[in-house]
Design an enzyme around this catalytic site. Structure first.
Site, short mmCIF file in Angstrom:
data_model
loop_
_atom_site.label_atom_id
_atom_site.label_comp_id
_atom_site.label_asym_id
_atom_site.label_seq_id
_atom_site.Cartn_x
_atom_site.Cartn_y
_atom_site.Cartn_z
N HIS A 1 0.83 -1.21 0.00
CA HIS A 1 0.00 0.00 0.00
C HIS A 1 0.87 1.26 0.00
CE1 HIS A 1 -2.84 2.92 2.11
NE2 HIS A 1 -3.37 2.69 0.93
N HIS B 1 -8.10 7.23 -4.69
CA HIS B 1 -8.55 5.85 -4.86
C HIS B 1 -9.69 5.72 -5.86
CE1 HIS B 1 -6.67 5.87 -0.79
NE2 HIS B 1 -6.22 4.72 -1.17
N ARG C 1 -11.74 27.15 1.58
CA ARG C 1 -10.54 26.32 1.45
C ARG C 1 -10.49 25.37 2.64
NH1 ARG C 1 -7.57 22.79 0.32
NH2 ARG C 1 -5.35 22.93 -0.15
N CYS D 1 -5.58 32.50 -0.56
CA CYS D 1 -4.96 31.18 -0.61
C CYS D 1 -3.61 31.28 -1.31
CB CYS D 1 -5.86 30.21 -1.37
SG CYS D 1 -5.19 28.54 -1.53
N TYR E 1 3.11 24.51 0.99
CA TYR E 1 3.05 25.97 1.08
C TYR E 1 4.44 26.58 1.22
CZ TYR E 1 -1.92 25.09 1.65
OH TYR E 1 -3.21 24.67 1.45
#
Length: 572
Positions: free
Chosen positions: A137, A161, A234, A281, A417
């Site tokens: 995984h 997924h 956001r 943002c 960021y």
């Protein structure tokens, strides 16, 4: 991003093998894998490779996870392939799909919750034994959180997924069906986003889960104060359900130990401070970087920015009340939200202590937005508002404040960021080499006319509107507008609150709100197309760069090049 980086690392491993016993040959269907047009059928080169199947080799994992990488992250993949995956998800079939499979109860499935007892999961009524897949995984052992239960709550958080080839991989592990009575569980209880608040339908949605959206550009600058319903959304995680009557804010890292404050304490023990501040943002205008070269992140337009009036106690007052003393070792203030992922990890960020304690910094613990209690999407009951600083540090649903010698260890502080050179890619990036974004650079954009608009030549003139803002409290002092692609320039009229002329300047270093601007000018003669450009200048004489390519970066943050809009001119 976490999942993306894990997938990328796994992709380097090469062909992974599993010791899962192979199903009978006649029951193994071809496995079509979407990977930029690549179709792998068992072996390499798209050919049937009986030798690989006889030895229990799964499909080529390099191709499978290349497909994940090609999607560009969980949210981006969900947007590109969600509808296709949703159709495929309605009936995940195993090899030998025509043969009857055993029926299991949820209680029987729940017994298989560890590597020792086997790892079983359910998905849309099917039962899957994924014991041998756990070590493969890409997200590591986080998959064990679903052991003995349903995959839906976890896949809702990690939208990567929701791709057809992932569902095909899952189908190889199907061992049975879930009893009908156990399927009756309300699907909404499995969805961590089921209790998210309703949103205004006018918003342009970049992702549904988590919810991220911006207002249409044509209404963004209709008001100096952005209505809360239109304020850009956001979210990184599901919106938490917080009971204000039992809400507590913990403050740690103080000499006298932890201090706990209720919502009523914040309202009654401290003066209410009101500040009008623009939040932006870090990915605002990312779509323009995508036009140069694909980046990883939500495809924001120019409206991941909004302006509101916030109210609540100053963070400085709260810290002093809680026992802060100068002269200690603390250099940073951490903020932790109440929003969590499936592992219990909360959203977090930090700012320098100096900003938090500054009387001129105007950092507040806001419980009101535009004169009303905070909406759920904007941090109810309490969020931190850090004027002049990137939106990512304005943590919502605030649950904990920690004074520390070091920055927050949060993923969003350390591994996201941050800005990098255009020459840095995902194979060479070192997030430790760049500082976390705090103050944002000077910014402006055109909100009217829109790209591709048709102007009536008979009107004789064009009116151009937009916004401008700069981080760190630096005031916008000028916006230049060109109607001819930058050959000549005119100065726009700046507007302050509610369209009034911007005659009064805020105190130096405390210009937290944007400036709206407008220019009316004659339409040039003899042309059928205009390229309109705007660029802003702040009080430190910072000016926007003229093009995107030199500031391009792999995360698509800090996009603040001249904004350009092309429009047509109609003679009729």
């Amino acid at each position: 991003m976490l999942l993306f980086r894990q997938c990328r690392g796994l992709a380097r491993v090469g062909l992974l093998q599993t010791h899962r016993p192979p199903p009978p040959k006649q029951l193994v269907p071809p496995l079509s894998v979407w990977a930029g047009g690549l179709c792998a059928r068992g072996g390499s080169g798209g050919r049937h490779d009986s030798g690989a199947r006889d030895h229990g080799h799964p499909p080529d994992w390099r191709h499978l996870f290349a497909a994940v990488l090609a999607g560009g992250g969980a949210v981006l993949v969900h947007g590109l392939l969600g509808s296709q995956a949703q159709q495929a998800a309605t009936d995940v079939q195993p090899p030998g799909k025509n043969l009857p499979l055993p029926i299991y109860t949820q209680e029987e499935v729940a017994k298989h919750h560890s590597s020792a007892k086997g790892v079983w999961v359910t998905y849309k009524g099917g039962v899957y034994d994924i014991t041998e897949f756990v070590s493969l995984h890409p997200g590591g052992d986080k998959i064990l959180l679903a052991a003995g239960g349903a995959l839906e709550p976890f896949w809702a958080l990690y939208a990567v997924h929701n791709q057809e080839h992932v569902l095909e991989i899952l189908s190889q592990y199907k061992v049975g069906e879930l009893r009908e009575e156990d399927r009756m569980l309300d699907s909404s209880s499995l969805d961590p986003y089921a209790k998210d608040p309703p949103r205004h339908p006018v918003l342009s949605v970049n992702s549904q889960k988590p919810f991220n959206a911006e207002p249409p550009t044509e209404i963004l600058t209709d008001n100096f104060i952005t209505p809360s319903a239109f304020f850009f959304k956001r979210n990184h995680l599901p919106v938490p359900q917080v009971d204000p009557s039992v809400y507590r804010l913990e403050i740690q890292g103080l000499p006298g130990g932890t201090v706990s404050l209720s919502l009523e304490d914040l309202k009654s023990l401290f003066p209410k401070h009101i500040v009008t501040a623009t939040l932006q943002c870090a990915g605002n205008r990312r779509s323009e970087m995508n036009q140069v070269k694909q980046v990883k992140g939500l495809n924001w337009g120019i409206a991941a920015i909004s302006n509101a009036t916030w109210a609540g106690p100053r963070l400085r007052d709260v810290l002093l009340y809680a026992g802060y003393k100068s002269g200690g070792k603390a250099q940073h203030v951490h903020f932790e939200g109440l929003d969590k992922d499936v592992t219990g990890t909360t959203y977090g960020a930090s700012i320098p202590l100096g900003k938090a304690l500054s009387e001129e910094g105007d950092v507040i613990l806001a419980y009101e937005m535009n004169g009303e209690e905070l909406p759920a999407d904007h941090g109810f009951p309490v969020r931190v508002v850090v004027p002049g600083v990137v939106g990512a540090r304005n943590v919502k649903w605030l649950g904990k404040i920690v004074l520390s010698e070091v920055e927050s260890s949060s993923h969003w502080q350390q591994n996201d960021y941050k800005g990098f050179s255009p020459g840095t890619d995902w194979d060479t990036v070192d997030f430790k080499s760049a500082p976390a974004i705090q103050e944002l650079p000077v910014q402006s954009a055109i909100t009217w006319p829109a790209e591709g608009a048709v102007l009536d030549h008979s009107l004789g003139e064009v009116t151009v509107k937009g916004y401008a803002w700069s981080g760190g409290g630096r005031e916008i002092v000028r916006v230049d507008v060109s109607l001819d692609g930058g050959k000549t320039w005119q100065v726009a009229k700046l507007q302050g609150r509610e369209g009034e002329a911007s005659d009064l300047s805020p105190q130096p270093g405390r210009a937290w709100a944007w400036k709206l601007w407008e220019l009316s000018a004659p339409l040039p003669t003899g042309t059928q197309e205009l390229e309109i450009i705007c660029k802003a200048v702040d009080s430190s004489y910072n000016v926007q760069p003229d093009s995107v390519a030199p500031i391009w970066n792999l995360r698509g943050v800090l996009s603040n090049a001249w904004h350009r809009v092309k429009v047509k001119i109609s003679e009729h």
